[in-house]
Design an enzyme around this catalytic site. Structure first.
Site, PDB file in Angstrom:
ATOM      1  CE  LYS A   1      -3.646  -2.778   1.085  1.00  0.00           C
ATOM      2  NZ  LYS A   1      -3.683  -3.833   2.310  1.00  0.00           N
TER       3      LYS A   1
HETATM    4  C1  LIG Z   1      -4.881  -4.860   1.416  1.00  0.00           C
HETATM    5  C2  LIG Z   1      -4.061  -6.000   1.646  1.00  0.00           C
HETATM    6  C3  LIG Z   1      -4.261  -6.645   0.859  1.00  0.00           C
HETATM    7  C4  LIG Z   1      -5.304  -6.907   0.067  1.00  0.00           C
HETATM    8  O1  LIG Z   1      -5.236  -5.943  -1.102  1.00  0.00           O
HETATM    9  P1  LIG Z   1      -6.677  -5.637  -2.033  1.00  0.00           P
HETATM   10  O2  LIG Z   1      -6.151  -3.975  -2.604  1.00  0.00           O
HETATM   11  O3  LIG Z   1      -7.763  -4.599  -1.122  1.00  0.00           O
HETATM   12  O4  LIG Z   1      -7.433  -6.350  -2.741  1.00  0.00           O
HETATM   13  C5  LIG Z   1      -3.481  -8.445   0.536  1.00  0.00           C
HETATM   14  N1  LIG Z   1      -2.567  -8.118   1.111  1.00  0.00           N
HETATM   15  C6  LIG Z   1      -1.522  -7.675   1.973  1.00  0.00           C
HETATM   16  C7  LIG Z   1      -0.421  -7.189   2.644  1.00  0.00           C
HETATM   17  C8  LIG Z   1      -2.733  -6.651   2.111  1.00  0.00           C
HETATM   18  O5  LIG Z   1      -2.088  -5.207   2.897  1.00  0.00           O
END
Ligand SMILES: *Cc1c(COP(=O)(O)O)cnc(C)c1O
Length: 460
Positions: A111
């Site tokens: 993210k």
């Molecule tokens: C947010 C997250 C996901 C899922 O991602 P999406 O975009 O919501 O599908 C998977 N793994 C980790 C470690 C995350 O932080």
């Protein structure tokens, strides 16, 4: 580029507007009216680009005229300064699987890649702004930390982060509640991530409240999150230099994998996008059986995927339903009033051309972590592990990339109980983690959260 809502094609917003609004006024999600497609010749030329130049190429069509290419490149360059890898992400090979590591940013999850850019975009927009912007975000553990890292101490910005109380890992909580400046408010909601997301969506849908606090959002429903995630599909594809590739993606809110779908629409020869879910398998059920029906959230060892309402799926529906906004609206109304919707077998077939999906249980996830550790002396986090499992289940003539979404250190307890080993603290965290945890616990109620935000917004 102009944008409309998944529920209303007649809307016409530019990038700056959709960035700040996050959610469309009718409750739908913003989607671009056109998608730039790269020819195979153009793709060939892009192989030479470093990550920052490539990101500029991939993202620019979505951001004009708000940002021109030059501005965008400067912004992206600044955003990736804190990353441990020169080209932001890295690729390694384990067995036949290519692991795309996306977790070398300041808070150790994928993210950061979009969020650092978003932080700088807010800064640009706010320079001439009189008002304080109040950003509200729901997190299942990683978005919050990434947003705090990107927005802490920025002028004229408050950030309110809602996380499910006692349902995220200790390291996730520690990072999230210790790194922020005085403009950051951590709120632990007595409920699940879905409850947090629902509160945020309800606040966005309340026009009076939204305008009163000049509200904005950075959840993956914000289109800007998606566009910066498209880039690493391009980067990995061009680096690996294969005819076609499959991508296995650990999925919760359908944001990361939807970025892969966009990459495919933009001309990248992706064979299949493989959805990996944990026991919260709504996406697996809708893709394989056509029924979208949220059930109660189960707590798993991959908490960032403990989600039952997968918001970005609405963006896929928009394309699957041939951009018929009224049809999207109908399905979303069914979801609201009847608690589910059903796809026709024709619609399901369209989805299955691009996607396959697997549910991975806690036991299976642990097995994979253990196997990779004993075979390669390498740690993969419980989210990434679901991707490995799904990749292993896939038979295809083309190689597979597993999208590594978080650093294993974030889930140190699970990793220790599965492998018996203690993971070394990554250098990004050496200064963090020492401060006092700062958060307030609130009831699972939109009104309670609204009141809290109204009280706190002028505190700074
Ligand atoms: C947010 C997250 C996901 C899922 O991602 P999406 O975009 O919501 O599908 C998977 N793994 C980790 C470690 C995350 O932080």
């Amino acid at each position: 580029m102009k944008y409309c809502s998944t529920r209303d094609k007649k809307l016409n917003f530019d990038f700056k507007e959709i960035f700040q609004r996050s959610l469309a006024p009718d409750g739908g999600l913003f989607v671009p009216k056109k998608i730039k497609k790269f020819s195979s010749n153009e793709l060939k030329k892009m192989k030479r680009l470093n990550y920052i130049d490539l990101a500029t190429e991939v993202v620019s069509s979505f951001c004009v005229p708000t940002f021109n290419k030059q501005q965008l490149k400067a912004l992206i360059k600044k955003s990736y300064k804190k990353f441990k890898k020169k080209n932001v992400v890295s690729l390694i090979k384990l067995d036949k699987i290519n692991l795309l590591e996306l977790y070398h940013g300041p808070t150790l999850a994928f993210k950061d890649i979009a969020m650092q850019c978003i932080g700088n975009m807010y800064e640009e927009f706010n320079i001439n702004n009189e008002d304080i912007t109040n950003i509200v975000v729901a997190t299942s553990g990683d978005t919050g930390a990434a947003a705090i890292s990107a927005l802490s101490k920025r002028k004229k910005i408050n950030l309110f982060v809602l996380h499910p109380h006692n349902k995220i890992s200790k390291v996730q909580k520690k990072i999230m509640t210790t790194i922020g400046g005085s403009n950051i408010y951590n709120i632990a909601i007595k409920g699940s991530f879905d409850d947090c997301q629902k509160i945020v969506k309800q606040m966005f849908a309340d026009n009076i409240f939204r305008q009163k606090i000049n509200m904005s959002g950075v959840n993956s429903i914000n289109w800007a999150r998606i566009i910066f995630q498209i880039v690493y599909y391009f980067y990995s594809f061009l680096k690996l230099n294969k005819k076609k590739l499959n991508y296995a993606v650990p999925t919760g809110n359908f944001g990361d994998i939807y970025a892969g779908y966009m990459a495919k629409k933009m001309g990248l020869p992706i064979e299949k996008l493989i959805v990996a879910t944990n026991e919260n398998d709504i996406l697996q059920r809708v893709i394989n059986r056509g029924i979208y029906k949220p059930t109660k959230v189960k707590t798993s060892i991959s908490p960032s995927m403990d989600i039952q309402i997968s918001s970005n799926f609405e963006r896929l529906l928009f394309y699957v339903l041939n951009s018929k906004d009224t049809e999207v609206k109908k399905l979303m109304n069914n979801l609201e009033t009847k608690g589910s919707f059903k796809l026709t077998s024709h619609q399901r077939n369209i989805i299955q051309k691009d996607f396959s999906a697997f549910k991975v249980t806690n036991v299976e996830t642990k097995k994979i972590i253990k196997r990779i550790y004993s075979k390669y002396n390498f740690f993969i986090d419980p989210h990434t592990a679901t991707g490995f499992y799904a990749a292993k289940k896939t038979t295809s003539n083309y190689p597979c990339v597993v999208v590594g979404t978080a650093h294993p250190y974030k889930f140190i307890e699970t990793m220790k109980s599965v492998t018996g080993k203690q993971i070394k603290k990554p250098s990004q965290l050496t200064e963090l983690m020492s401060g006092k945890e700062k958060y307030d616990i609130l009831n699972n109620s939109t009104n309670v959260v609204k009141k809290y935000i109204l009280e706190k917004q002028y505190e700074n």
